[in-house]
Design a protein around this motif. Structure first.
Motif, PDB file in Angstrom:
ATOM      1  N   ALA A  71       6.366  -2.592   5.032  1.00  0.00           N
ATOM      2  CA  ALA A  71       5.387  -3.489   4.477  1.00  0.00           C
ATOM      3  C   ALA A  71       4.135  -2.279   3.937  1.00  0.00           C
ATOM      4  CB  ALA A  71       4.827  -4.259   5.579  1.00  0.00           C
ATOM      5  N   PHE A  72       3.830  -1.311   4.692  1.00  0.00           N
ATOM      6  CA  PHE A  72       2.743  -0.505   4.527  1.00  0.00           C
ATOM      7  C   PHE A  72       3.078   0.545   3.485  1.00  0.00           C
ATOM      8  CE2 PHE A  72       1.102  -0.725   8.995  1.00  0.00           C
ATOM      9  CZ  PHE A  72      -0.038  -1.539   8.712  1.00  0.00           C
ATOM     10  N   ASN A  73       4.398   0.827   3.086  1.00  0.00           N
ATOM     11  CA  ASN A  73       4.804   1.636   2.084  1.00  0.00           C
ATOM     12  C   ASN A  73       4.621   0.920   0.930  1.00  0.00           C
ATOM     13  OD1 ASN A  73       5.554   3.634   3.723  1.00  0.00           O
ATOM     14  ND2 ASN A  73       7.793   3.427   3.944  1.00  0.00           N
ATOM     15  N   ASN A  74       5.122  -0.316   0.864  1.00  0.00           N
ATOM     16  CA  ASN A  74       4.984  -1.108  -0.531  1.00  0.00           C
ATOM     17  C   ASN A  74       3.509  -1.722  -0.830  1.00  0.00           C
ATOM     18  OD1 ASN A  74       7.721  -1.117  -0.900  1.00  0.00           O
ATOM     19  ND2 ASN A  74       8.207  -3.182  -0.504  1.00  0.00           N
ATOM     20  N   LEU A  75       2.618  -1.834   0.164  1.00  0.00           N
ATOM     21  CA  LEU A  75       1.601  -2.178  -0.137  1.00  0.00           C
ATOM     22  C   LEU A  75       0.603  -0.953  -0.795  1.00  0.00           C
ATOM     23  CD1 LEU A  75       0.316  -4.082   3.081  1.00  0.00           C
ATOM     24  CD2 LEU A  75       0.411  -5.222   0.826  1.00  0.00           C
ATOM     25  N   CYS A  76       0.993   0.411  -0.312  1.00  0.00           N
ATOM     26  CA  CYS A  76       0.530   1.523  -0.902  1.00  0.00           C
ATOM     27  C   CYS A  76       0.863   1.757  -2.228  1.00  0.00           C
ATOM     28  CB  CYS A  76       1.143   2.804   0.197  1.00  0.00           C
ATOM     29  SG  CYS A  76       0.768   4.413  -0.570  1.00  0.00           S
TER      30      CYS A  76
ATOM     31  N   ILE B 228       1.797  11.916  -2.668  1.00  0.00           N
ATOM     32  CA  ILE B 228       0.762  12.536  -1.645  1.00  0.00           C
ATOM     33  C   ILE B 228       0.110  11.690  -0.573  1.00  0.00           C
ATOM     34  CG2 ILE B 228      -1.766  13.340  -2.037  1.00  0.00           C
ATOM     35  CD1 ILE B 228       0.228  15.367  -2.800  1.00  0.00           C
ATOM     36  N   GLY B 229      -0.053  10.432  -1.242  1.00  0.00           N
ATOM     37  CA  GLY B 229      -0.442   9.101  -0.355  1.00  0.00           C
ATOM     38  C   GLY B 229       0.338   8.876   0.922  1.00  0.00           C
ATOM     39  N   ARG B 230       1.599   9.524   0.923  1.00  0.00           N
ATOM     40  CA  ARG B 230       2.473   9.376   2.259  1.00  0.00           C
ATOM     41  C   ARG B 230       2.977  10.522   2.634  1.00  0.00           C
ATOM     42  NH1 ARG B 230       7.192   7.779   1.211  1.00  0.00           N
ATOM     43  NH2 ARG B 230       7.632   6.829   3.176  1.00  0.00           N
ATOM     44  N   SER B 231       2.062  11.575   2.301  1.00  0.00           N
ATOM     45  CA  SER B 231       2.622  13.080   2.703  1.00  0.00           C
ATOM     46  C   SER B 231       2.279  13.431   4.090  1.00  0.00           C
ATOM     47  CB  SER B 231       1.960  14.099   1.659  1.00  0.00           C
ATOM     48  OG  SER B 231       0.396  13.957   1.793  1.00  0.00           O
ATOM     49  N   LEU B 232       1.661  12.560   4.844  1.00  0.00           N
ATOM     50  CA  LEU B 232       1.350  12.900   6.192  1.00  0.00           C
ATOM     51  C   LEU B 232       2.200  12.574   7.132  1.00  0.00           C
ATOM     52  CD1 LEU B 232      -2.473  11.979   6.360  1.00  0.00           C
ATOM     53  CD2 LEU B 232      -1.390  14.127   5.854  1.00  0.00           C
TER      54      LEU B 232
ATOM     55  N   ASN C  54     -10.077  10.776  -6.874  1.00  0.00           N
ATOM     56  CA  ASN C  54     -11.453  10.230  -6.947  1.00  0.00           C
ATOM     57  C   ASN C  54     -12.164  10.654  -8.126  1.00  0.00           C
ATOM     58  OD1 ASN C  54     -13.540   8.624  -5.856  1.00  0.00           O
ATOM     59  ND2 ASN C  54     -14.689  10.569  -5.001  1.00  0.00           N
ATOM     60  N   VAL C  55     -11.986  12.110  -8.285  1.00  0.00           N
ATOM     61  CA  VAL C  55     -12.539  12.689  -9.532  1.00  0.00           C
ATOM     62  C   VAL C  55     -12.148  12.241 -10.759  1.00  0.00           C
ATOM     63  CG1 VAL C  55     -12.746  15.044 -10.969  1.00  0.00           C
ATOM     64  CG2 VAL C  55     -13.092  15.190  -8.524  1.00  0.00           C
ATOM     65  N   LEU C  56     -10.547  11.805 -10.865  1.00  0.00           N
ATOM     66  CA  LEU C  56      -9.954  11.167 -12.044  1.00  0.00           C
ATOM     67  C   LEU C  56     -10.365   9.914 -12.177  1.00  0.00           C
ATOM     68  CD1 LEU C  56      -6.737  13.152 -11.824  1.00  0.00           C
ATOM     69  CD2 LEU C  56      -8.321  13.695 -13.594  1.00  0.00           C
ATOM     70  N   GLY C  57     -11.014   9.147 -11.236  1.00  0.00           N
ATOM     71  CA  GLY C  57     -11.404   7.615 -11.405  1.00  0.00           C
ATOM     72  C   GLY C  57     -10.255   6.717 -11.099  1.00  0.00           C
ATOM     73  N   SER C  58      -9.005   7.304 -10.298  1.00  0.00           N
ATOM     74  CA  SER C  58      -7.943   6.474  -9.926  1.00  0.00           C
ATOM     75  C   SER C  58      -7.509   6.211  -8.460  1.00  0.00           C
ATOM     76  CB  SER C  58      -6.537   6.799 -10.564  1.00  0.00           C
ATOM     77  OG  SER C  58      -6.532   8.510 -10.464  1.00  0.00           O
ATOM     78  N   PHE C  59      -8.714   6.950  -7.981  1.00  0.00           N
ATOM     79  CA  PHE C  59      -8.476   6.646  -6.445  1.00  0.00           C
ATOM     80  C   PHE C  59      -8.624   5.398  -5.792  1.00  0.00           C
ATOM     81  CE2 PHE C  59     -10.561   6.905  -2.161  1.00  0.00           C
ATOM     82  CZ  PHE C  59      -9.418   7.115  -1.353  1.00  0.00           C
ATOM     83  N   SER C  60      -7.715   4.906  -5.089  1.00  0.00           N
ATOM     84  CA  SER C  60      -7.717   3.499  -4.241  1.00  0.00           C
ATOM     85  C   SER C  60      -7.872   3.967  -2.675  1.00  0.00           C
ATOM     86  CB  SER C  60      -6.463   2.864  -4.700  1.00  0.00           C
ATOM     87  OG  SER C  60      -6.314   1.651  -3.655  1.00  0.00           O
ATOM     88  N   LEU C  61      -8.908   3.474  -2.094  1.00  0.00           N
ATOM     89  CA  LEU C  61      -9.118   3.596  -0.737  1.00  0.00           C
ATOM     90  C   LEU C  61      -8.084   2.871   0.097  1.00  0.00           C
ATOM     91  CD1 LEU C  61     -10.580   4.770   1.755  1.00  0.00           C
ATOM     92  CD2 LEU C  61     -12.352   3.152   1.640  1.00  0.00           C
ATOM     93  N   LEU C  62      -7.772   1.617  -0.364  1.00  0.00           N
ATOM     94  CA  LEU C  62      -6.958   0.788   0.393  1.00  0.00           C
ATOM     95  C   LEU C  62      -5.391   1.202   0.432  1.00  0.00           C
ATOM     96  CD1 LEU C  62      -6.991  -1.975   1.655  1.00  0.00           C
ATOM     97  CD2 LEU C  62      -6.744  -3.071  -0.037  1.00  0.00           C
ATOM     98  N   GLY C  63      -5.179   1.654  -0.849  1.00  0.00           N
ATOM     99  CA  GLY C  63      -3.721   2.001  -1.166  1.00  0.00           C
ATOM    100  C   GLY C  63      -3.460   3.538  -0.268  1.00  0.00           C
ATOM    101  N   THR C  64      -4.666   4.135  -0.247  1.00  0.00           N
ATOM    102  CA  THR C  64      -4.429   5.525   0.631  1.00  0.00           C
ATOM    103  C   THR C  64      -4.397   5.122   2.065  1.00  0.00           C
ATOM    104  OG1 THR C  64      -5.682   6.864  -1.052  1.00  0.00           O
ATOM    105  CG2 THR C  64      -5.567   7.772   0.953  1.00  0.00           C
ATOM    106  N   VAL C  65      -5.065   4.059   2.433  1.00  0.00           N
ATOM    107  CA  VAL C  65      -5.142   3.990   4.075  1.00  0.00           C
ATOM    108  C   VAL C  65      -3.688   3.214   4.365  1.00  0.00           C
ATOM    109  CG1 VAL C  65      -5.965   2.256   5.728  1.00  0.00           C
ATOM    110  CG2 VAL C  65      -7.649   3.463   4.336  1.00  0.00           C
ATOM    111  N   TYR C  66      -3.310   2.386   3.202  1.00  0.00           N
ATOM    112  CA  TYR C  66      -1.708   2.110   3.503  1.00  0.00           C
ATOM    113  C   TYR C  66      -0.848   2.933   3.649  1.00  0.00           C
ATOM    114  CZ  TYR C  66      -3.229  -2.863   3.100  1.00  0.00           C
ATOM    115  OH  TYR C  66      -3.940  -4.170   3.142  1.00  0.00           O
TER     116      TYR C  66
END
Length: 335
Positions: free
Chosen positions: A103-108, A119-123, A163-175
């Protein structure tokens, strides 16, 4: 007698075909899911319902294969039933982690672009180390810790550049971070649950999809998707259901080709292949979506990819060294 060179050539061809199949299926699955979750052709703001339907398709495939015993000449599928109380008691806690993970992967994937998805799932590696220490009391070598530190730095740099490029999504990164955490938990607890299903990975996948179909229902309600589904006007479209079924088949196929790649190569080769695939996936996605990225953004990807590959290599060397150590006489009877 068979020619050794001919056998070796056949083996390499088989490995090449399997790895190529893994790359194609894995990359295609990401793009198909992205289209389903945020594409205009589907335009359904119900990501958990889409994920639930993929579980339904996977369950139907697993049920069919379990009934028939698999595909003759390709692979065998173990027989089993998820509706046994003993099985449910052992597997349901893991299935909850499995449900949250996908669920989190698809929401991301819904909220971030495909180029940033890796990168969003690299941790995941970092969480593996932390949870192994907290839950299993397993120490990690300094060189592996340094790899984790580099991964965290690469993740931070990637987020900063998005964020610099203007395509950052906080919600997507949290997911994405939550998905990495659940993947780590799922990996750790899978080792504990596998003995209860006779070490059968396919049987565990069958049970997970069966229980996820039920677990997803209250999540769909809590996410407010019932009203979205009620007002959706494409349920009568054949094209819509074809897309949904393709997504479900891809979800099942990625599990099969992943297991197949590990079987014909090794876990280390699978990790390296997955890392290289992520690199190719990122390049393909930037070209496909016509996105322009700066040098620092690409540097973040390279840092995470290189650090992940080095971590996998260091862990393999440590396992080999551990296997070579002699077993003390007083412990031989316990092994």
């Amino acid at each position: 007698m068979k020619d050794p060179r001919s056998e070796l050539c056949s083996k390499y061809i088989k490995i090449f075909l399997v790895v190529s199949c893994y790359w194609v299926v894995s990359i295609a699955t990401v793009f198909v899911n992205k289209s389903l979750l945020s594409g205009q052709s589907v335009n359904l703001e119900a990501p958990l319902f889409i994920t639930w339907f993929q579980c339904v398709v996977s369950f139907v495939i697993c049920f069919t294969l379990s009934t028939t015993g698999g595909i003759t000449g390709v692979f065998s599928f173990p027989k089993g039933s998820p509706w046994c109380k003993e099985v449910a008691r052992n597997v349901v806690p893991l299935s909850i982690m499995f449900t949250l993970m996908i669920a989190f992967n698809n929401l991301c994937l819904k909220y971030v672009g495909v180029p940033f998805y890796f990168i969003g799932r690299s941790l995941t590696t970092v969480f593996n180390v932390a949870l192994s220490w907290v839950l299993l009391k397993q120490a990690t070598s300094m060189r592996c810790m340094l790899c984790c530190a580099c991964i965290i730095f690469g993740f931070y740099l990637g987020v900063d550049q998005e964020n610099v490029l203007g395509s950052f999504s906080l919600l997507g990164t949290v997911y994405g971070v939550a998905g990495s955490l659940m993947l780590s938990l799922y990996s750790i607890y899978t080792k504990k649950v596998l003995p209860s299903v006779n070490q059968e990975v396919w049987l565990l996948s069958y049970y997970n999809n069966a229980y996820s179909i039920i677990i997803f229902l209250p999540l769909i309600v809590m996410n407010g998707e019932l009203s979205v589904l009620w007002n959706y006007n494409k349920f009568g479209s054949t094209f819509f259901w074809i897309q949904m079924i393709i997504g479900g088949v891809c979800g099942f196929a990625i599990g099969y080709v992943t297991s197949l790649q590990i079987k014909v190569t090794s876990p280390l080769t699978h990790n390296i292949s997955g890392t290289a695939k992520a690199c190719a996936q990122t390049v393909i996605a930037t070209e496909w979506y016509n996105e322009s990225k700066n040098t620092l953004w690409w540097s973040s990807n390279i840092i995470v990819l290189a650090s992940s590959a080095m971590y996998a290599r260091f862990k393999q060397l440590e396992m080999e060294e551990q296997a070579k150590k002699p077993i003390p006489e007083d412990r031989k009877s316990l092994v």
